[in-house]
Design a protein around this motif. Structure first.
Motif, mmCIF file in Angstrom:
data_model
loop_
_atom_site.group_PDB
_atom_site.id
_atom_site.type_symbol
_atom_site.label_atom_id
_atom_site.label_comp_id
_atom_site.label_asym_id
_atom_site.label_seq_id
_atom_site.Cartn_x
_atom_site.Cartn_y
_atom_site.Cartn_z
ATOM 1 N N SER A 53 0.815 -1.225 0.099
ATOM 2 C CA SER A 53 -0.039 0.050 -0.084
ATOM 3 C C SER A 53 0.847 1.408 -0.068
ATOM 4 O O SER A 53 0.520 2.299 -0.816
ATOM 5 C CB SER A 53 -0.951 -0.083 1.156
ATOM 6 N N GLU A 54 1.939 1.295 0.684
ATOM 7 C CA GLU A 54 2.780 2.299 0.691
ATOM 8 C C GLU A 54 3.617 2.744 -0.348
ATOM 9 O O GLU A 54 3.626 3.600 -1.109
ATOM 10 C CB GLU A 54 4.013 2.160 1.907
ATOM 11 N N ILE A 55 3.856 1.443 -1.370
ATOM 12 C CA ILE A 55 4.353 1.546 -2.587
ATOM 13 C C ILE A 55 3.579 2.028 -3.583
ATOM 14 O O ILE A 55 3.932 2.890 -4.236
ATOM 15 C CB ILE A 55 5.212 0.198 -3.015
ATOM 16 N N LYS A 56 2.390 1.527 -3.732
ATOM 17 C CA LYS A 56 1.279 2.135 -4.512
ATOM 18 C C LYS A 56 1.234 3.490 -4.707
ATOM 19 O O LYS A 56 0.890 4.292 -5.229
ATOM 20 C CB LYS A 56 -0.066 1.207 -4.348
ATOM 21 N N SER A 57 0.691 3.964 -3.070
ATOM 22 C CA SER A 57 0.625 5.517 -2.837
ATOM 23 C C SER A 57 1.739 6.496 -3.383
ATOM 24 O O SER A 57 1.364 7.258 -3.898
ATOM 25 C CB SER A 57 0.548 5.505 -1.132
ATOM 26 N N ARG A 58 2.891 5.905 -2.957
ATOM 27 C CA ARG A 58 4.150 6.621 -3.180
ATOM 28 C C ARG A 58 4.378 6.680 -4.791
ATOM 29 O O ARG A 58 4.700 7.808 -5.420
ATOM 30 C CB ARG A 58 5.375 6.165 -2.685
ATOM 31 N N VAL A 59 4.200 5.545 -5.559
ATOM 32 C CA VAL A 59 4.558 5.582 -6.803
ATOM 33 C C VAL A 59 3.486 6.515 -7.878
ATOM 34 O O VAL A 59 3.723 7.229 -8.698
ATOM 35 C CB VAL A 59 4.288 4.246 -7.548
ATOM 36 N N GLU A 60 2.054 6.413 -7.010
ATOM 37 C CA GLU A 60 0.893 7.165 -7.768
ATOM 38 C C GLU A 60 1.358 8.634 -7.404
ATOM 39 O O GLU A 60 1.285 9.367 -8.499
ATOM 40 C CB GLU A 60 -0.391 6.888 -7.209
ATOM 41 N N GLU A 61 1.752 8.991 -6.427
ATOM 42 C CA GLU A 61 2.196 10.508 -6.123
ATOM 43 C C GLU A 61 3.132 10.935 -7.103
ATOM 44 O O GLU A 61 3.166 11.924 -7.583
ATOM 45 C CB GLU A 61 2.687 10.562 -4.648
ATOM 46 N N LEU A 62 4.252 10.139 -7.177
ATOM 47 C CA LEU A 62 5.298 10.509 -7.955
ATOM 48 C C LEU A 62 4.897 10.472 -9.463
ATOM 49 O O LEU A 62 5.394 11.428 -10.388
ATOM 50 C CB LEU A 62 6.575 9.854 -7.718
ATOM 51 N N ALA A 63 4.186 9.439 -10.107
ATOM 52 C CA ALA A 63 3.856 9.553 -11.556
ATOM 53 C C ALA A 63 2.887 10.451 -11.928
ATOM 54 O O ALA A 63 2.994 11.321 -12.844
ATOM 55 C CB ALA A 63 2.728 8.320 -11.741
ATOM 56 N N GLU A 64 2.125 11.341 -10.625
ATOM 57 C CA GLU A 64 1.439 12.315 -10.902
ATOM 58 C C GLU A 64 2.252 13.829 -10.948
ATOM 59 O O GLU A 64 2.130 14.586 -11.762
ATOM 60 C CB GLU A 64 0.486 12.637 -9.744
ATOM 61 N N LEU A 65 3.301 13.561 -9.954
ATOM 62 C CA LEU A 65 4.394 14.925 -10.093
ATOM 63 C C LEU A 65 5.201 15.168 -11.375
ATOM 64 O O LEU A 65 5.321 16.113 -11.888
ATOM 65 C CB LEU A 65 5.451 14.471 -8.975
ATOM 66 N N ILE A 66 5.347 13.767 -11.911
ATOM 67 C CA ILE A 66 6.082 13.752 -13.151
ATOM 68 C C ILE A 66 5.326 14.059 -14.520
ATOM 69 O O ILE A 66 5.814 13.908 -15.568
ATOM 70 C CB ILE A 66 7.228 12.876 -13.355
ATOM 71 N N GLY A 67 3.946 14.084 -14.301
ATOM 72 C CA GLY A 67 2.982 13.974 -15.390
ATOM 73 C C GLY A 67 2.978 12.872 -16.318
ATOM 74 O O GLY A 67 2.614 12.896 -17.413
ATOM 75 N N LEU A 68 3.012 11.684 -15.544
ATOM 76 C CA LEU A 68 3.165 10.212 -16.255
ATOM 77 C C LEU A 68 2.156 9.424 -15.494
ATOM 78 O O LEU A 68 2.278 8.225 -15.776
ATOM 79 C CB LEU A 68 4.548 9.705 -16.540
ATOM 80 N N LYS A 69 1.192 9.931 -14.972
ATOM 81 C CA LYS A 69 0.109 9.106 -14.015
ATOM 82 C C LYS A 69 -0.622 8.087 -15.114
ATOM 83 O O LYS A 69 -0.784 6.868 -14.667
ATOM 84 C CB LYS A 69 -0.737 9.831 -13.455
ATOM 85 N N ASP A 70 -0.872 8.251 -16.449
ATOM 86 C CA ASP A 70 -1.364 7.216 -17.138
ATOM 87 C C ASP A 70 -0.194 6.447 -17.915
ATOM 88 O O ASP A 70 -0.579 5.717 -18.942
ATOM 89 C CB ASP A 70 -2.115 8.096 -18.320
ATOM 90 N N PHE A 71 0.668 6.486 -17.604
ATOM 91 C CA PHE A 71 2.014 5.734 -18.285
ATOM 92 C C PHE A 71 2.495 4.722 -17.469
ATOM 93 O O PHE A 71 3.759 3.916 -17.909
ATOM 94 C CB PHE A 71 2.908 6.339 -19.081
ATOM 95 N N THR A 72 1.998 4.621 -16.255
ATOM 96 C CA THR A 72 2.728 3.458 -15.416
ATOM 97 C C THR A 72 2.787 1.841 -15.777
ATOM 98 O O THR A 72 3.668 1.382 -15.177
ATOM 99 C CB THR A 72 2.095 3.549 -13.953
ATOM 100 N N SER A 73 2.027 1.524 -16.792
ATOM 101 C CA SER A 73 2.167 0.302 -17.235
ATOM 102 C C SER A 73 2.971 0.197 -18.425
ATOM 103 O O SER A 73 3.107 -0.880 -18.784
ATOM 104 C CB SER A 73 0.593 -0.359 -17.473
ATOM 105 N N ARG A 74 3.617 1.019 -18.809
ATOM 106 C CA ARG A 74 4.391 1.249 -20.050
ATOM 107 C C ARG A 74 5.777 0.604 -19.662
ATOM 108 O O ARG A 74 6.298 0.708 -18.466
ATOM 109 C CB ARG A 74 4.421 2.428 -20.762
ATOM 110 N N TYR A 75 6.474 0.261 -20.651
ATOM 111 C CA TYR A 75 7.863 0.106 -20.538
ATOM 112 C C TYR A 75 8.681 1.170 -21.081
ATOM 113 O O TYR A 75 8.209 1.971 -22.018
ATOM 114 C CB TYR A 75 8.382 -1.134 -21.159
ATOM 115 N N PRO A 76 10.162 1.330 -20.435
ATOM 116 C CA PRO A 76 11.050 2.196 -21.000
ATOM 117 C C PRO A 76 11.136 2.356 -22.587
ATOM 118 O O PRO A 76 11.158 3.773 -23.042
ATOM 119 C CB PRO A 76 12.396 1.980 -20.325
#
Length: 343
Positions: free
Chosen positions: A97-120
């Motif tokens: 739960s901590e990991i999910k919350s932190r990753v979502e927070e940072l994905a929002e911060l970097i403007g990539l919240k809709d890209f978390t399932s993509r690969y580099p």
């Protein structure tokens, strides 16, 4: 409040002295640029702060007073954006739960919240750099160290990321140090710049302070687009001095197509020269003018009468950075001068 303090640090690699009695302090929340030419010691300083290099006069990590996180910027190709950002948290054994919350927070911060399932490989270079930045931030470091963070990015994306990085660092309120050899990058991004040369700190301060008031000959030569003159006393308005070396920047020159363009009483010390080249620089035209065998560079506005190679030009030199031992002296033209000021 001081977040990082480096005191009298030395580092040798065999007979080569990579750091020579380096000392500086960094306030909390500042974005600091370590700037210098190749081999100046800037990366060695960063690596010693990170603990990847050991100073000759090392202190045990617990006594350094510095907490840090140093990250590699190569993303794991087989991991999604989510898993890349979560990597450090997973190593720290945080809960799901901590990991999910932190990753979502940072994905929002970097403007990539809709890209978390993509690969580099499914991301642009700029997006990959933002993911790497988020991965470094995930474990909440007190000090973020960045080694040439924009080196592998193309020019247009690099320009966009510079502003984004500065805004993000300030928004988060963390302290960050980044190494660069790019003057434009350091001036644009850093709150303060530390200039290194031959393992030593030449000068530190706000970008505008360093640009306008270089304290040493090296800084005067290194910062800005300058022309080095072996003897500035050949120019009118500076001829009462003993022969000295100096630096002229384009903004120190006023270039006219006619003598009438020179403001009074400046014609008294105005030089005549020959245009050796003109170059379009976007908002201005760079004009190279030869005066008494010395090629100088200056700017003219796009709205001014154009000059061409071979034309006669009139040049007034407002000031020069003259060298007096290991100090830089700002000298104004005699037509303007009130007094010389040592900085």
């Amino acid at each position: 409040m001081i977040e990082v303090e480096v005191k009298n640090i030395n580092k040798h690699f065999g007979n080569f002295k990579a750091s020579d009695n380096v000392s500086f302090a960094i306030e909390r929340g500042k974005l600091i640029g370590l700037l210098g030419p190749s081999g100046s010691g800037k990366t060695t300083i960063l690596r010693m702060i990170a603990g990847l290099e050991t100073p000759d006069n090392d202190l045990p990590p617990g006594k350094r007073g510095i907490r840090f996180l140093f990250q590699s910027y190569a993303l794991f190709k087989h991991m999604t954006v989510f898993d890349n950002i979560a990597f450090g948290l997973t190593v720290q054994k945080k809960s799901d739960s901590e990991i999910k919350s932190r990753v979502e927070e940072l994905a929002e911060l970097i403007g990539l919240k809709d890209f978390t399932s993509r690969y580099p490989l499914q991301l642009s270079g700029g997006q990959r750099q933002r993911v790497a930045f988020a991965r470094a931030l995930a474990p909440n470091p007190e000090l973020l160290l960045l080694d040439e963070p924009f080196a592998a990015i193309d020019a247009k994306v690099r320009q966009e990321l510079r502003g984004w990085l500065k805004q993000t660092i300030h928004k988060l309120g963390i302290t960050a140090i980044f190494v660069t050899h790019d003057q434009d990058e350091a001036v644009e991004v850093a709150d303060e710049i530390i200039i290194t040369n031959r393992g030593r700190v030449e000068q530190s301060g706000a970008p505008i302070e360093i640009y306008q008031s270089p304290k040493t000959p090296f800084v005067a030569k290194f910062i800005g687009e300058s022309v080095q003159v072996p003897d500035y006393t050949i120019f009118k308005g500076f001829d009462e001095y003993e022969p000295r070396e100096g630096i002229l920047r384009p903004e120190f020159l006023e270039i006219g197509a006619t003598i009438d363009e020179m403001p009074q009483p400046m014609p008294v010390t105005t030089e005549r020269g020959i245009v050796r080249g003109t170059y379009f620089r976007g908002s201005v035209i760079q004009v190279d003018v030869e005066i008494k065998g010395q090629l100088l560079k200056g700017f003219r506005g796009l709205e001014q009468v154009p000059l061409h190679e071979g034309d006669e030009a009139f040049v007034f030199i407002h000031k020069i950075y003259g060298f007096d031992g290991d100090k830089t002296q700002v000298i104004e033209n005699a037509a303007k001068r009130k007094e010389s000021v040592f900085i």
